[in-house]
Motif scaffolding. Structure first.
Motif, PDB file in Angstrom:
ATOM      1  N   TYR A  82     -21.160  14.890  96.654  1.00 56.64           N
ATOM      2  CA  TYR A  82     -20.391  13.700  96.998  1.00 56.64           C
ATOM      3  C   TYR A  82     -20.435  13.481  98.508  1.00 56.64           C
ATOM      4  CZ  TYR A  82     -18.288  13.484  92.362  1.00 56.64           C
ATOM      5  OH  TYR A  82     -18.081  13.363  91.016  1.00 56.64           O
ATOM      6  N   GLU A  83     -20.375  12.212  98.865  1.00 52.44           N
ATOM      7  CA  GLU A  83     -20.303  11.872 100.278  1.00 52.44           C
ATOM      8  C   GLU A  83     -19.327  10.727 100.447  1.00 52.44           C
ATOM      9  OE1 GLU A  83     -24.024  10.795 102.225  1.00 52.44           O
ATOM     10  OE2 GLU A  83     -24.565  12.916 102.203  1.00 52.44           O
ATOM     11  N   PHE A  84     -18.736  10.667 101.622  1.00 48.87           N
ATOM     12  CA  PHE A  84     -17.860   9.536 101.905  1.00 48.87           C
ATOM     13  C   PHE A  84     -18.555   8.584 102.854  1.00 48.87           C
ATOM     14  CE2 PHE A  84     -14.904  12.734 100.454  1.00 48.87           C
ATOM     15  CZ  PHE A  84     -14.051  11.993  99.639  1.00 48.87           C
ATOM     16  N   LYS A  85     -18.518   7.319 102.491  1.00 53.55           N
ATOM     17  CA  LYS A  85     -19.111   6.309 103.360  1.00 53.55           C
ATOM     18  C   LYS A  85     -18.102   5.936 104.452  1.00 53.55           C
ATOM     19  CE  LYS A  85     -20.763   3.190 100.325  1.00 53.55           C
ATOM     20  NZ  LYS A  85     -21.720   2.179  99.815  1.00 53.55           N
ATOM     21  N   ALA A  86     -18.593   5.165 105.421  1.00 54.44           N
ATOM     22  CA  ALA A  86     -17.764   4.781 106.562  1.00 54.44           C
ATOM     23  C   ALA A  86     -16.469   4.091 106.130  1.00 54.44           C
ATOM     24  CB  ALA A  86     -18.556   3.869 107.490  1.00 54.44           C
ATOM     25  N   ASP A  87     -16.532   3.338 105.054  1.00 56.82           N
ATOM     26  CA  ASP A  87     -15.325   2.623 104.603  1.00 56.82           C
ATOM     27  C   ASP A  87     -14.441   3.475 103.692  1.00 56.82           C
ATOM     28  OD1 ASP A  87     -16.830   2.724 102.330  1.00 56.82           O
ATOM     29  OD2 ASP A  87     -16.838   0.564 101.950  1.00 56.82           O
ATOM     30  N   GLY A  88     -14.798   4.746 103.505  1.00 57.24           N
ATOM     31  CA  GLY A  88     -13.940   5.642 102.751  1.00 57.24           C
ATOM     32  C   GLY A  88     -14.290   5.773 101.280  1.00 57.24           C
ATOM     33  N   THR A  89     -15.212   4.973 100.805  1.00 56.66           N
ATOM     34  CA  THR A  89     -15.570   5.089  99.396  1.00 56.66           C
ATOM     35  C   THR A  89     -16.415   6.335  99.154  1.00 56.66           C
ATOM     36  OG1 THR A  89     -17.380   3.533  99.825  1.00 56.66           O
ATOM     37  CG2 THR A  89     -15.457   2.660  98.687  1.00 56.66           C
ATOM     38  N   LYS A  90     -16.142   6.945  98.007  1.00 65.94           N
ATOM     39  CA  LYS A  90     -16.830   8.178  97.639  1.00 65.94           C
ATOM     40  C   LYS A  90     -18.057   7.816  96.805  1.00 65.94           C
ATOM     41  CE  LYS A  90     -15.328  12.386  95.275  1.00 65.94           C
ATOM     42  NZ  LYS A  90     -14.176  12.910  94.532  1.00 65.94           N
ATOM     43  N   VAL A  91     -19.183   8.360  97.192  1.00 68.10           N
ATOM     44  CA  VAL A  91     -20.397   8.065  96.433  1.00 68.10           C
ATOM     45  C   VAL A  91     -21.085   9.366  96.017  1.00 68.10           C
ATOM     46  CG1 VAL A  91     -20.854   5.800  97.453  1.00 68.10           C
ATOM     47  CG2 VAL A  91     -21.744   7.851  98.573  1.00 68.10           C
ATOM     48  N   ARG A  92     -21.845   9.293  94.943  1.00 66.67           N
ATOM     49  CA  ARG A  92     -22.627  10.450  94.509  1.00 66.67           C
ATOM     50  C   ARG A  92     -23.990  10.394  95.196  1.00 66.67           C
ATOM     51  NH1 ARG A  92     -22.694  10.043  88.125  1.00 66.67           N
ATOM     52  NH2 ARG A  92     -23.793   8.203  88.795  1.00 66.67           N
ATOM     53  N   VAL A  93     -24.423  11.518  95.656  1.00 62.21           N
ATOM     54  CA  VAL A  93     -25.733  11.563  96.298  1.00 62.21           C
ATOM     55  C   VAL A  93     -26.585  12.688  95.709  1.00 62.21           C
ATOM     56  CG1 VAL A  93     -24.997  10.574  98.515  1.00 62.21           C
ATOM     57  CG2 VAL A  93     -24.816  13.034  98.157  1.00 62.21           C
ATOM     58  N   CYS A  94     -27.892  12.472  95.782  1.00 58.05           N
ATOM     59  CA  CYS A  94     -28.849  13.492  95.368  1.00 58.05           C
ATOM     60  C   CYS A  94     -28.847  14.583  96.432  1.00 58.05           C
ATOM     61  CB  CYS A  94     -30.235  12.847  95.249  1.00 58.05           C
ATOM     62  SG  CYS A  94     -31.577  14.044  95.189  1.00 58.05           S
ATOM     63  N   LYS A  95     -28.697  15.851  95.998  1.00 62.79           N
ATOM     64  CA  LYS A  95     -28.625  16.922  96.975  1.00 62.79           C
ATOM     65  C   LYS A  95     -29.975  17.227  97.616  1.00 62.79           C
ATOM     66  CE  LYS A  95     -24.471  19.545  96.241  1.00 62.79           C
ATOM     67  NZ  LYS A  95     -23.896  20.846  95.875  1.00 62.79           N
ATOM     68  N   ARG A  96     -31.047  16.695  97.011  1.00 69.17           N
ATOM     69  CA  ARG A  96     -32.363  16.981  97.556  1.00 69.17           C
ATOM     70  C   ARG A  96     -32.778  15.959  98.608  1.00 69.17           C
ATOM     71  NH1 ARG A  96     -36.360  18.441  92.889  1.00 69.17           N
ATOM     72  NH2 ARG A  96     -34.557  19.689  92.322  1.00 69.17           N
TER      73      ARG A  96
END
Ligand SMILES: [Zn+2]
Length: 101
Positions: A82-96
């Protein structure tokens, strides 16, 4: 549970290993998902009453969430973070590759 309905996943273990499919349902309580065309159980239903249809019925059975991995368009089956974008929304990301999934 990192998986959502509509996700494309690859099966990591079991009889459908390496098969890919789309998540039809997420069973949060059981930590399981139902993937289209994966873990299909064929029931042989005998025609007992005139209105009950006989024959073979294919049913997608739930598989444990740990037995499938999300598919990254670039890398295939990957681990997800998981990562947080600048606006605070949580997004799923590929770990690779870091791509948003
Ligand atoms: Zn990737």
């Amino acid at each position: 549970m990192k998986l959502r309905k509509g996700d494309e996943v690859e099966v990591l273990s079991g009889k459908d290993r390496a098969k890919r499919g789309v998540i039809m349902r997420v069973l949060t309580k059981d930590d399981k998902v139902i993937v289209e065309g994966v873990n299909v159980a064929t029931r042989h239903q005998r025609q007992t009453k005139p209105r009950v249809k006989g024959g073979r019925i294919d049913k997608d059975m739930p598989v444990h969430a740990s037995a499938v991995a999300l598919v990254c368009p670039k890398d295939g089956a990957v681990r997800v973070g998981y990562e947080f974008k600048a606006d605070g929304t949580k997004v799923r990301v590929c770990k690779r590759c870091g791509r948003e999934l």
